[in-house]
Write an enzyme that holds these catalytic residues in place. Structure first.
Site, PDB file in Angstrom:
ATOM      1  N   GLU A  14     -90.899 108.279 -23.859  1.00 40.97           N
ATOM      2  CA  GLU A  14     -90.812 109.520 -23.009  1.00 40.97           C
ATOM      3  C   GLU A  14     -92.181 110.233 -22.522  1.00 40.97           C
ATOM      4  OE1 GLU A  14     -88.594 112.266 -25.603  1.00 40.97           O
ATOM      5  OE2 GLU A  14     -86.868 110.897 -25.542  1.00 40.97           O
ATOM      6  N   GLU A  42     -79.996 103.713 -25.719  1.00 43.76           N
ATOM      7  CA  GLU A  42     -79.521 104.771 -26.457  1.00 43.76           C
ATOM      8  C   GLU A  42     -78.167 105.536 -25.829  1.00 43.76           C
ATOM      9  OE1 GLU A  42     -82.586 107.885 -27.682  1.00 43.76           O
ATOM     10  OE2 GLU A  42     -84.041 105.987 -27.818  1.00 43.76           O
TER      11      GLU A  42
HETATM   12  C1  XIL Z   1     -82.897 111.562 -32.315  1.00 46.66           C
HETATM   13  C2  XIL Z   1     -81.946 111.309 -33.267  1.00 46.66           C
HETATM   14  O1  XIL Z   1     -80.577 110.754 -33.098  1.00 46.66           O
HETATM   15  C3  XIL Z   1     -81.823 112.465 -34.312  1.00 46.66           C
HETATM   16  O2  XIL Z   1     -81.071 112.305 -35.571  1.00 46.66           O
HETATM   17  C4  XIL Z   1     -83.221 113.209 -34.667  1.00 46.66           C
HETATM   18  O3  XIL Z   1     -82.753 114.259 -35.076  1.00 46.66           O
HETATM   19  C5  XIL Z   1     -84.026 113.526 -33.388  1.00 46.66           C
HETATM   20  O4  XIL Z   1     -83.869 112.222 -32.546  1.00 46.66           O
HETATM   21  N1  XIL Z   1     -84.481 110.149 -27.575  1.00 46.66           N
HETATM   22  C6  XIL Z   1     -84.901 109.064 -28.653  1.00 46.66           C
HETATM   23  C7  XIL Z   1     -84.309 109.050 -29.922  1.00 46.66           C
HETATM   24  O5  XIL Z   1     -85.906 108.245 -28.161  1.00 46.66           O
HETATM   25  O6  XIL Z   1     -85.058 108.771 -30.845  1.00 46.66           O
HETATM   26  C8  XIL Z   1     -83.802 110.446 -30.321  1.00 46.66           C
HETATM   27  O7  XIL Z   1     -83.034 110.327 -31.533  1.00 46.66           O
HETATM   28  C9  XIL Z   1     -82.640 110.995 -29.206  1.00 46.66           C
HETATM   29  C10 XIL Z   1     -83.593 111.243 -28.076  1.00 46.66           C
END
Ligand code: XIL
Length: 376
Positions: free
Chosen positions: A158, A263
């Site tokens: 990011e 994701e």
């Molecule tokens: C999220 C997790 O799923 C949550 O449990 C945590 O509280 C916050 O992070 N982008 C990413 C992930 O790269 O690491 C994030 O995961 C969601 C957005």
């Protein structure tokens, strides 16, 4: 081969209590293995085997794992030089014992990173040298411990704004605009065989996609070791348009790098602030019931829309499987999903492939059929 896997699945199905459709003979990861790997993200509770049935289900259905949180900086090095490796060790041992690959998530991110990383002993902004030495120590310690055991790392997460420009994060402020190249260089030295990825959300947006293309071109021009592009894929029934996802995969494919959907989840809930779709984890809106319409259950019509969106996306990924190397779901089941709490805490969402009791949704056998029909 197929009958062996059927037997294996039935045996472990009985053990885990997971009911699979009668006509389902092979699992998701088996069906898609000629095309791309199918992964999931595990919470700490799941890694510690405190959620009944989940690890058995994971062994059947997925062939690559990401830690949802426990390898992030705040979890693995909460205090300078003090590392908590226990949960990551457990996940990697589970994966190795079951012939499952592991993705490291994440080396550098502006979120879930402790404040001390950017501060000196007096609480003032730390010098560039100090931040760089902390970053180097962190990467060397974590990648060094798991050297040779991790297929690839989300090296930088990011780093871009929605318009494709560089985010003015603490990392950017401390290290200057070359910091992304620096991370890839340090990481490559720490574990030369690990693949290194740039990972971000909303990459279906043309401006952000173009920002990644510019970044990748600049890294490649300097021979920086980058091995893949991760599109997070935090989607909803309302967005993105399939065409935009396809355009981004095609554009990234032209760089010569593989694309990972890292994701994937598809929220069925209304997004409260259309300007902020994506996955900015700092959003924390006030819970309003109008944004939580399915607390008592998901109507069939909406669940059909969810199935359709998954089928359309996997059909797209199959068509581009020369570029798409992996598709990872961001979680195993709807009980665990972070979308219940983002961008608003306390909602009931249904974004994954397995329900709150780890039962496969009706789309799972359909996804398996889709891959079987593709014919490899
Ligand atoms: C999220 C997790 O799923 C949550 O449990 C945590 O509280 C916050 O992070 N982008 C990413 C992930 O790269 O690491 C994030 O995961 C969601 C957005």
């Amino acid at each position: 081969m197929r009958s062996t896997s059927l037997c294996l699945m039935l045996c472990s199905t009985l053990l885990s209590g997971t009911v699979l459709a009668e006509n389902q003979t092979i699992s998701l990861q088996q069906a898609y293995s000629p095309y791309f790997s199918v992964g999931t993200a595990l919470s700490e509770r799941q890694i510690r085997d405190q959620e009944p049935g989940t690890l058995d289900l994971v062994k059947q259905q997925f062939n690559v794992l990401t830690a949802e949180n426990i390898m992030k900086w705040e979890a693995i090095e909460p205090v300078e030089g003090q590392f908590n490796f226990a949960a990551a060790d457990a996940m990697i041992e589970f994966a190795e014992a079951n012939n499952i690959k592991v993705i490291g998530h994440v080396l550098l991110w502006h979120e879930q990173t402790p404040a001390w990383v950017f501060q000196d002993a007096k609480g003032q902004p730390a010098s560039k040298e100090l931040v760089l030495s902390r970053l180097t120590n962190h990467i060397n310690a974590v990648m060094g411990r798991y050297k040779g055991r991790i297929q690839g790392w989300d090296a930088v997460n990011e780093a871009l704004n929605e318009d494709g420009t560089l985010r003015q994060s603490n990392w950017y402020k401390a290290l200057g605009e070359d910091y992304i190249a620096t991370v890839f260089e340090i990481a490559h030295k720490a574990d030369p065989k690990a693949e290194l990825y740039y990972n971000d959300f909303n990459l279906f947006k043309p401006e952000k996609r173009d920002g990644v293309l510019k970044l990748v071109a600049a890294l490649k021009a300097k021979n920086v070791p980058i091995h893949g592009i991760g599109e997070q894929g935090h989607y909803s029934l309302d967005y993105p348009e399939l065409q935009q996802v396809e355009d981004s995969i095609i554009a990234f494919g032209k760089t010569g790098l593989p694309v990972m959907i890292t994701e994937l989840d598809i929220s069925v809930l209304p997004f409260p602030d259309p300007e902020n779709i994506g996955a900015d984890i700092s959003l924390n809106m006030q819970l309003k019931q109008e944004f939580n319409p399915y607390a008592a259950g998901l109507p069939k019509a909406v669940s059909d829309q969810l199935s359709n969106k998954y089928l359309q996306l996997f059909e797209l990924f199959l068509r581009h499987s020369n570029v798409v190397q992996r598709v990872t779901l961001w979680g195993v089941n709807d009980n665990q999903t972070w979308r219940n709490d983002w961008p608003m805490k306390g909602r009931t969402d249904y974004p994954l492939l397995f329900d709150r009791k780890n039962q496969p949704k009706e789309v799972v056998p359909k996804l398996i059929k889709l891959a079987e029909k593709a014919g490899k």
